[in-house]
Scaffold this motif. Structure first.
Motif, short mmCIF file in Angstrom:
data_model
loop_
_atom_site.label_atom_id
_atom_site.label_comp_id
_atom_site.label_asym_id
_atom_site.label_seq_id
_atom_site.Cartn_x
_atom_site.Cartn_y
_atom_site.Cartn_z
N GLN A 195 -50.16 -14.94 -39.46
CA GLN A 195 -49.45 -13.70 -39.16
C GLN A 195 -48.61 -13.87 -37.89
O GLN A 195 -48.67 -14.91 -37.23
CB GLN A 195 -50.45 -12.55 -39.01
CG GLN A 195 -51.46 -12.45 -40.15
CD GLN A 195 -50.80 -12.42 -41.52
OE1 GLN A 195 -49.89 -11.64 -41.78
NE2 GLN A 195 -51.27 -13.30 -42.42
N ASP A 196 -47.88 -12.83 -37.53
CA ASP A 196 -46.92 -12.96 -36.42
C ASP A 196 -47.24 -12.10 -35.19
O ASP A 196 -46.75 -12.40 -34.10
CB ASP A 196 -45.52 -12.59 -36.91
CG ASP A 196 -44.96 -13.61 -37.89
OD1 ASP A 196 -45.37 -14.79 -37.81
OD2 ASP A 196 -44.12 -13.22 -38.74
N HIS A 197 -48.02 -11.05 -35.37
CA HIS A 197 -48.22 -10.13 -34.25
C HIS A 197 -49.21 -10.71 -33.22
O HIS A 197 -50.17 -11.37 -33.59
CB HIS A 197 -48.75 -8.78 -34.77
CG HIS A 197 -48.55 -7.66 -33.80
ND1 HIS A 197 -49.39 -7.46 -32.72
CD2 HIS A 197 -47.60 -6.69 -33.73
CE1 HIS A 197 -48.98 -6.40 -32.04
NE2 HIS A 197 -47.89 -5.92 -32.62
N TYR A 205 -51.55 -9.26 -31.65
CA TYR A 205 -52.90 -8.80 -31.91
C TYR A 205 -53.59 -9.65 -32.98
O TYR A 205 -54.80 -9.92 -32.90
CB TYR A 205 -52.89 -7.33 -32.37
CG TYR A 205 -52.44 -6.34 -31.32
CD1 TYR A 205 -52.37 -6.69 -29.97
CD2 TYR A 205 -52.09 -5.03 -31.68
CE1 TYR A 205 -51.96 -5.78 -29.01
CE2 TYR A 205 -51.67 -4.11 -30.72
CZ TYR A 205 -51.61 -4.50 -29.39
OH TYR A 205 -51.19 -3.59 -28.43
N GLN A 206 -52.82 -10.06 -33.96
CA GLN A 206 -53.39 -10.89 -35.03
C GLN A 206 -53.73 -12.28 -34.51
O GLN A 206 -54.74 -12.87 -34.90
CB GLN A 206 -52.40 -10.96 -36.20
CG GLN A 206 -52.22 -9.60 -36.90
CD GLN A 206 -51.02 -9.56 -37.81
OE1 GLN A 206 -49.94 -10.04 -37.46
NE2 GLN A 206 -51.19 -8.99 -39.00
N GLN A 261 -49.30 -13.96 -24.74
CA GLN A 261 -49.13 -13.15 -25.93
C GLN A 261 -47.69 -12.69 -26.13
O GLN A 261 -47.30 -12.32 -27.25
CB GLN A 261 -50.05 -11.92 -25.88
CG GLN A 261 -51.52 -12.26 -26.09
CD GLN A 261 -52.41 -11.03 -25.99
OE1 GLN A 261 -52.33 -10.27 -25.02
NE2 GLN A 261 -53.24 -10.83 -27.00
N ASN A 262 -46.91 -12.70 -25.07
CA ASN A 262 -45.50 -12.32 -25.17
C ASN A 262 -44.59 -13.50 -25.51
O ASN A 262 -43.37 -13.34 -25.55
CB ASN A 262 -45.04 -11.66 -23.87
CG ASN A 262 -45.42 -10.18 -23.82
OD1 ASN A 262 -44.71 -9.33 -24.34
ND2 ASN A 262 -46.55 -9.88 -23.20
N ALA A 275 -43.90 -15.85 -31.78
CA ALA A 275 -44.98 -16.06 -32.75
C ALA A 275 -45.12 -17.54 -33.07
O ALA A 275 -46.26 -18.05 -33.21
CB ALA A 275 -44.69 -15.27 -34.03
#
Length: 251
Positions: free
Chosen positions: A31-33, A35-36, A141-142, A145
């Motif tokens: 996934q790309d987010h 959070y994921q 996290q920023n 992805a």
């Protein structure tokens, strides 16, 4: 159809837990987010906890070698597809070689990474991985992805041989049993196992029946009680007949 699996011993229970964690990890990694990817990283930490047994690697090496010797004995059988048999033996040889090449304890590279261990220490605290707790993690996290995915894949890479070995061991175990069609009367089924040792039970049934198996077993007896759920999801006894398929698996 839904397949339910029940392990007979702690070793198979550990392999199934790790397989489940790896499947979830693979999903979230793709996934790309952010959070994921946080979930994917948390799942690696869970894998380290479950795989903490020092003898897991040696157990897998011994079991796969034993299975290879068994498969080699089938080469002289004219009823066996030689190409398929040779492919499986080749896979076992490759997986064993990769696993033997792994040095140290499983996930040692992650345990020696202070930054990852600081994240692990905060993730076990409810809400402990907020940006004010871990600003460097928030900055990571920023990233894009693609960059996050590449980082996680790099950290996980030394664990890949272990999970390939787990996948092969469980594949061989699942394919070891003969499947039989059964019928549970009034939502209950019992079978005497007469002291024969099995490693795992696989139970397959139609999802539309709404029946949920609760399995208990030892080397003497297998007992399956089928339950159902009402609108509140509270379980209650399933009192109708339940057709299902049963596979008793043993290396």
């Amino acid at each position: 159809m839904i397949v339910y699996e029940y392990p007979f011993n702690e070793r198979i229970r550990t392999l199934l837990r790790l397989e489940d964690l790896y499947e979830k990890f693979s999903f979230f990694l793709q996934q790309d987010h952010p959070y994921q990817h946080h979930v994917a990283l948390s799942l690696i930490f869970e894998m380290l906890e479950v795989a903490g047994r020092a003898d897991l690697k040696s157990d897998l090496l011994q079991e796969l070698e034993r299975q290879k010797q068994t498969l080699l004995g089938f080469r002289s059988n004219p009823n066996v597809a030689t190409d398929m048999l040779n492919a499986i033996i080749e896979d076992i040889n490759r997986i064993n070689a990769a696993l033997m090449a792994c040095q140290g304890k499983s996930g040692q590279n992650i345990r020696e990474n202070e930054w990852l261990m600081s994240i692990r220490g905060r993730t076990i605290i409810p809400g402990g991985a907020c940006e004010f707790d871990l600003p460097s993690y928030y900055a990571w996290q920023n990233n894009s992805a693609e960059q996050r995915r590449a980082d996680i894949a790099h950290w996980f890479a030394p664990l890949v041989p272990l999970f390939e070995a787990i996948s092969m061991a469980l594949r061989l175990l699942r394919e070891s049993g003969n499947t039989t069609k059964m019928l549970a009367q009034a939502g209950s089924y019992q079978q005497m196992l007469q002291g024969k040792v099995y490693q795992m039970i696989r139970l397959r049934l139609d999802a539309n029946l709404g029946a949920i198996p609760e399995i208990s077993a030892n080397k003497y007896m297998l007992w399956v009680r089928f339950m159902s759920q009402d609108g509140t999801l509270k379980p209650r006894a399933f009192e109708s007949e339940v057709p299902f398929e049963l596979t008793l698996c043993n290396f």
